[in-house]
Design a protein around this motif. Sequence first.
Motif, PDB file in Angstrom:
ATOM      1  N   CYS A 155      -1.814   0.107  24.618  1.00  0.00           N
ATOM      2  CA  CYS A 155      -2.924  -1.233  24.884  1.00  0.00           C
ATOM      3  C   CYS A 155      -2.651  -1.940  23.061  1.00  0.00           C
ATOM      4  O   CYS A 155      -2.416  -1.330  22.658  1.00  0.00           O
ATOM      5  CB  CYS A 155      -4.333  -1.251  24.837  1.00  0.00           C
ATOM      6  SG  CYS A 155      -5.407  -2.955  24.564  1.00  0.00           S
ATOM      7  N   CYS A 158      -6.140  -3.241  21.481  1.00  0.00           N
ATOM      8  CA  CYS A 158      -6.841  -2.735  21.097  1.00  0.00           C
ATOM      9  C   CYS A 158      -6.224  -1.675  19.701  1.00  0.00           C
ATOM     10  O   CYS A 158      -6.713  -0.451  19.378  1.00  0.00           O
ATOM     11  CB  CYS A 158      -7.862  -0.865  21.583  1.00  0.00           C
ATOM     12  SG  CYS A 158      -8.880  -2.538  23.090  1.00  0.00           S
ATOM     13  N   HIS A 168      -7.598  -3.127  30.189  1.00  0.00           N
ATOM     14  CA  HIS A 168      -8.034  -3.848  29.351  1.00  0.00           C
ATOM     15  C   HIS A 168      -9.458  -5.042  29.657  1.00  0.00           C
ATOM     16  O   HIS A 168      -8.275  -5.881  30.694  1.00  0.00           O
ATOM     17  CB  HIS A 168      -6.832  -4.255  28.627  1.00  0.00           C
ATOM     18  CG  HIS A 168      -7.204  -5.048  26.455  1.00  0.00           C
ATOM     19  ND1 HIS A 168      -8.219  -4.276  25.550  1.00  0.00           N
ATOM     20  CD2 HIS A 168      -7.802  -5.980  25.900  1.00  0.00           C
ATOM     21  CE1 HIS A 168      -8.642  -5.080  24.376  1.00  0.00           C
ATOM     22  NE2 HIS A 168      -7.971  -6.491  24.816  1.00  0.00           N
ATOM     23  N   ARG A 174     -11.609  -4.633  24.778  1.00  0.00           N
ATOM     24  CA  ARG A 174     -11.689  -3.282  24.544  1.00  0.00           C
ATOM     25  C   ARG A 174     -10.899  -3.103  26.629  1.00  0.00           C
ATOM     26  O   ARG A 174     -10.425  -3.015  26.545  1.00  0.00           O
ATOM     27  CB  ARG A 174     -13.268  -2.398  24.657  1.00  0.00           C
ATOM     28  CG  ARG A 174     -14.046  -2.592  25.960  1.00  0.00           C
ATOM     29  CD  ARG A 174     -15.119  -1.946  25.397  1.00  0.00           C
ATOM     30  NE  ARG A 174     -15.028  -0.244  25.867  1.00  0.00           N
ATOM     31  CZ  ARG A 174     -15.892   0.541  26.590  1.00  0.00           C
ATOM     32  NH1 ARG A 174     -16.938   0.197  26.050  1.00  0.00           N
ATOM     33  NH2 ARG A 174     -15.613   1.527  27.046  1.00  0.00           N
ATOM     34  N   CYS A 175     -10.727  -1.662  26.210  1.00  0.00           N
ATOM     35  CA  CYS A 175      -9.907  -0.287  27.327  1.00  0.00           C
ATOM     36  C   CYS A 175     -11.028  -0.144  27.861  1.00  0.00           C
ATOM     37  O   CYS A 175     -12.093   0.706  27.324  1.00  0.00           O
ATOM     38  CB  CYS A 175      -8.985  -0.383  26.721  1.00  0.00           C
ATOM     39  SG  CYS A 175      -6.993  -1.348  27.294  1.00  0.00           S
TER      40      CYS A 175
HETATM   41 ZN    ZN Z   1      -7.418  -1.887  25.529  1.00  0.00          ZN
END
Ligand code: ZN
Length: 390
Positions: A155, A158, A168, A174-175
């Motif tokens: 990612c 993040c 994500h 956030r993931c």
């Molecule tokens: Zn992420």
Amino acid sequence: MSNSRPLPLLSFEPGSLPPIRGRSDNDYDADDDGDRPGNPRRWYHYVPLCIVVLLLLAPHPSIFHVLLNYHYLTLRAPLYFVVHLLIIYAFSFLAFSSLIACVARDPGPVPEAKSEDPHDVGGSSGGGGGEISIEDALLSTAPPSDDYLQPGRWCRICWKPKPERAHHCSQCGRCVLKMDHHCPWLGAKCIGFRTYPSFLHFLASVTFLAAYVSVVCIRGLVFAFSKPLAINELTPVHMLLLSFAGCAFTLVMGSFLGYHVYLVLTNQTTLEHISPFYLLNHLPPLPPSRLSSPPQERQLAYPQRRAVRAAHSRLRLYDVGWRRNTAQVFGSGTGLGPKRCWFAAWAARLLWGGNSCGSGTQFPRNSHAEDVLVELAAELVRLENNTDRS
Ligand SMILES: [Zn+2]
Ligand SMILES: [Zn+2]
């Protein structure tokens, strides 16, 4: 970029390091809004959740009025009164228990990349504060424990590993493991690997609750129309409103439930079902051409897009048969600890939907997946060559 930030091995290749705000076309779950890690939640994010709770609680005085006046006072059937009351409150309890699980549980925290082997290239690249030198990386012969160098497996927002099927969420910042979708109605949270069983449980509980109330009230309405003087005059009004609301909720939530049952049986998430171009990240390496490897959605001409959509319609990447697909979602544990007890597992399934099976980072693939992906890659290259010649 700060020196303390753990770097993926991808960053060793000069010029390949993407900007943090950069976006791959195949990252269909990310957008340019709110892509800061850990977006804070505001009070207004909880307004839809309050509406959901209100919609669940508001009919109960009317339901009690109908049961009391129709079944207990008019029909003089206390047994029906008690049975209907218990069933309706049981469905309501189940709806609330899964709602609480959806709101309270983390939908799918992505584990930090760890490595017990100092020569483990893939693991060292991701976390634990360990960075490896280019020399170590080049001399290492150990296979990576989880290949975060593959397209879409890291990612860029993040700056963390993104395991298979994790995505994500731009709203949450956030993931989320096996992210299904972001749900504004359930506390403005994602529905992911750890909350998907509870989400299904919630949909099923509300659908059955609405259908049950509808049936009870429609039967009461039929009685009220046939014997209007035998029943309290306000009760048919409550029955009419409850029947209307119950039918509406049954149709809306029931169709949503039916769609998710289809997704469970075919082992797809909502994102995977609606976004055919996620397949591009899983293609085998392509020969050098105008297309990158893997190709980006924006590089594809119309015939190539059509080929991807056709492949997506016949390939469910993680479909391993409906029994195993269902077992993956509803699992065998309680999610409360490592101990597995069939009674506790079934109690968890009954009360809040239970827990998904496995770690949520790796999933078996359909046995035909590689063949279809190889065919799709060849088709994309062929169409690309045709375009170049014409
Ligand atoms: Zn992420
Ligand atoms: Zn989200």
